[in-house]
Design a protein around this motif. Structure first.
Motif, mmCIF file in Angstrom:
data_model
loop_
_atom_site.group_PDB
_atom_site.id
_atom_site.type_symbol
_atom_site.label_atom_id
_atom_site.label_comp_id
_atom_site.label_asym_id
_atom_site.label_seq_id
_atom_site.Cartn_x
_atom_site.Cartn_y
_atom_site.Cartn_z
ATOM 1 N N TYR A 107 0.423 -1.199 0.615
ATOM 2 C CA TYR A 107 0.351 0.111 -0.137
ATOM 3 C C TYR A 107 0.859 1.330 -0.010
ATOM 4 C CZ TYR A 107 -3.481 3.821 1.460
ATOM 5 O OH TYR A 107 -3.768 4.426 1.641
ATOM 6 N N PHE A 108 0.386 1.973 -1.238
ATOM 7 C CA PHE A 108 1.260 3.617 -0.994
ATOM 8 C C PHE A 108 0.363 4.679 -0.253
ATOM 9 C CE2 PHE A 108 3.320 0.440 -2.919
ATOM 10 C CZ PHE A 108 4.954 0.743 -2.693
ATOM 11 N N LYS A 109 0.772 5.011 0.204
ATOM 12 C CA LYS A 109 -0.262 6.569 0.210
ATOM 13 C C LYS A 109 -0.217 7.584 -0.044
ATOM 14 C CE LYS A 109 -1.932 9.837 4.351
ATOM 15 N NZ LYS A 109 -0.921 10.132 5.601
ATOM 16 N N GLU A 110 -1.852 8.461 -0.508
ATOM 17 C CA GLU A 110 -2.004 9.256 -1.659
ATOM 18 C C GLU A 110 -0.452 10.385 -1.668
ATOM 19 O OE1 GLU A 110 -5.323 12.798 -3.631
ATOM 20 O OE2 GLU A 110 -5.255 11.500 -2.157
ATOM 21 N N GLY A 111 -0.137 10.711 -2.148
ATOM 22 C CA GLY A 111 1.449 11.909 -1.762
ATOM 23 C C GLY A 111 2.299 11.245 -1.783
ATOM 24 N N ARG A 112 2.237 9.934 -1.594
ATOM 25 C CA ARG A 112 3.548 9.038 -1.907
ATOM 26 C C ARG A 112 3.852 8.136 -1.883
ATOM 27 N NH1 ARG A 112 4.710 8.078 4.427
ATOM 28 N NH2 ARG A 112 6.745 7.478 3.817
ATOM 29 N N SER A 113 3.180 7.780 -3.616
ATOM 30 C CA SER A 113 3.074 6.861 -4.886
ATOM 31 C C SER A 113 4.130 7.564 -5.988
ATOM 32 C CB SER A 113 1.942 6.135 -5.150
ATOM 33 O OG SER A 113 1.650 7.398 -5.669
ATOM 34 N N PHE A 114 4.413 6.488 -6.602
ATOM 35 C CA PHE A 114 5.002 6.884 -7.904
ATOM 36 C C PHE A 114 4.222 7.332 -8.773
ATOM 37 C CE2 PHE A 114 5.491 5.686 -12.601
ATOM 38 C CZ PHE A 114 6.236 6.062 -12.622
ATOM 39 N N THR A 115 2.512 7.416 -9.287
ATOM 40 C CA THR A 115 1.789 8.417 -9.094
ATOM 41 C C THR A 115 1.186 9.488 -8.550
ATOM 42 O OG1 THR A 115 -0.315 7.080 -8.647
ATOM 43 C CG2 THR A 115 0.783 6.464 -11.002
ATOM 44 N N GLY A 116 1.513 9.659 -6.713
ATOM 45 C CA GLY A 116 1.219 11.161 -6.300
ATOM 46 C C GLY A 116 -0.361 10.345 -5.903
ATOM 47 N N GLU A 117 -0.956 9.525 -6.578
ATOM 48 C CA GLU A 117 -1.777 9.446 -5.910
ATOM 49 C C GLU A 117 -1.999 8.019 -5.165
ATOM 50 O OE1 GLU A 117 -4.672 9.786 -9.973
ATOM 51 O OE2 GLU A 117 -3.430 7.869 -9.680
ATOM 52 N N GLU A 118 -3.430 7.307 -4.699
ATOM 53 C CA GLU A 118 -3.572 6.287 -3.469
ATOM 54 C C GLU A 118 -3.083 4.899 -4.417
ATOM 55 O OE1 GLU A 118 -6.058 4.959 -0.088
ATOM 56 O OE2 GLU A 118 -7.200 4.596 -2.056
#
Length: 355
Positions: free
Chosen positions: A74-85
């Motif tokens: 899981y990657f939180k919004e703002g902390r992922s490659f796309t910037g999304e969840e």
């Protein structure tokens, strides 16, 4: 019909190469990611921690049948490659399993991602600039160590930083120039002329440096294209096979054996080299296929980074070969004396000087 709010969709796609393998990774990105994935991954908590991996059984959302044992990151919004969840599902690398998981995601409201859409969203959300976005594909498609290193430097923002410095200096000059115009009637000198000249010279030097490194960067990325050219039967095809360590081209004693352009790639010290064998150049060619091959030879020479002009050391450089050499770009042409094994202990340079 394409909707205007497609950027708000939750998208999914296989991020690893298609086919059979140990594992495959399916990426899901968008505002409904956790809501959708939780329905097939019931082991996920209601409030998962970012960058944490969860293990469990992925199930069919309707029947409840188990599809595979997976890892869900899981990657939180703002902390992922796309910037999304984002959630990345690592499953066993079976095309059947991957397709089953994708079908479940689509049935629950996700949309199959378009080509390059994850990187596009990363750009739109400010996670990457245009140079970095382009370098993602360059890194994926890199075919040599040097090309991969170059793409990785661009992905980390090395080139972007240099461009930003130049842009900042230009903005600074424009701002002070406009201020000088605004206050010119009041006799106020906002900035001295020599200061602007220093800044302009700095910009000029920076741009020249970028232009100078463009060719080197292109060669590291795409590799060197080396064309073997010369008269028929001087050993170009033999050299191609030697460079590639493979019997790529047919070799005979019959002049004009090579009729088409033959390519072969190899890597040396982390750099890609593409060797191109071409039809032998001669004016008396009467065969239509050979004439077409000769025309392609000239085209290959013009498109190359380096030209290896090959001649038979036993025969030396004749008038026809000297005429061909005059038409080649001396900055990228190298003359190779071939068949030196046939002249014994004689000095190749002295022998060629006799002709």
């Amino acid at each position: 019909m394409i909707r205007g709010d497609r950027d708000k969709d939750t998208i999914c796609a296989i991020s690893t190469p298609h086919g059979v393998g140990g594992i495959s990774v399916i990426r899901v990105s968008g505002p409904q990611t956790l809501n959708i994935v939780s329905k097939i991954c019931p082991f996920l908590p209601a409030h998962p921690e970012s960058h944490k991996v969860y293990f469990g059984n992925l199930k069919n959302s309707q029947s409840g049948d188990e599809i595979d044992e997976v890892l869900a990151t899981y990657f939180k919004e703002g902390r992922s490659f796309t910037g999304e969840e984002v959630i990345e599902i690592s499953c066993h690398g079976s095309p059947l399993i991957c397709q089953s998981i994708l079908n479940q995601l689509v049935n629950l409201g996700a949309r199959p991602a378009d080509r390059g859409e994850f990187t596009f969203r990363a750009f739109m959300n400010g996670k990457l600039d245009l140079v970095q976005a382009e370098s993602v594909l360059s890194l994926i498609e890199s075919q040599s160590q040097q090309a991969a290193k170059l793409a990785l430097r661009q992905l980390k923002g090395t080139l972007s930083h240099k461009l930003e410095e130049i842009e900042d200096d230009m903005t600074w000059i424009l701002a002070h120039a406009e201020a000088s115009i605004d206050f010119s009637t009041e006799g106020i000198e906002v900035i001295e002329e020599n200061v602007i000249q220093v800044r302009l010279k700095k910009i000029e030097a920076g741009l020249k440096e970028l232009v100078a490194t463009f060719k080197v960067g292109r060669l590291l990325k795409d590799g060197f294209r080396i064309v073997l050219t010369g008269l028929p039967n001087v050993g170009k095809s033999s050299l191609l096979n030697l460079f590639l360590e493979d019997e790529r081209a047919i070799v005979t004693d019959i002049p004009g054996t090579t009729r088409d352009v033959i390519h072969g790639d190899t890597t040396f010290e982390g750099v890609k080299f593409t060797f191109v064998d071409t039809a032998g150049l001669r004016d008396e060619a009467t065969d239509l296929v050979e004439r077409i091959g000769i025309q392609k030879s000239y085209e290959a020479q013009n498109e190359s980074d380096v030209v290896f002009f090959v001649y038979d050391i036993e025969k030396g450089l004749g008038a026809e070969e000297l005429q061909i050499l005059e038409s080649l770009d001396p900055a990228k042409t190298y003359i190779l004396a071939n068949k030196t094994d046939k002249i014994g202990g004689l000095n190749p340079w002295k022998l060629s000087k006799k002709h």
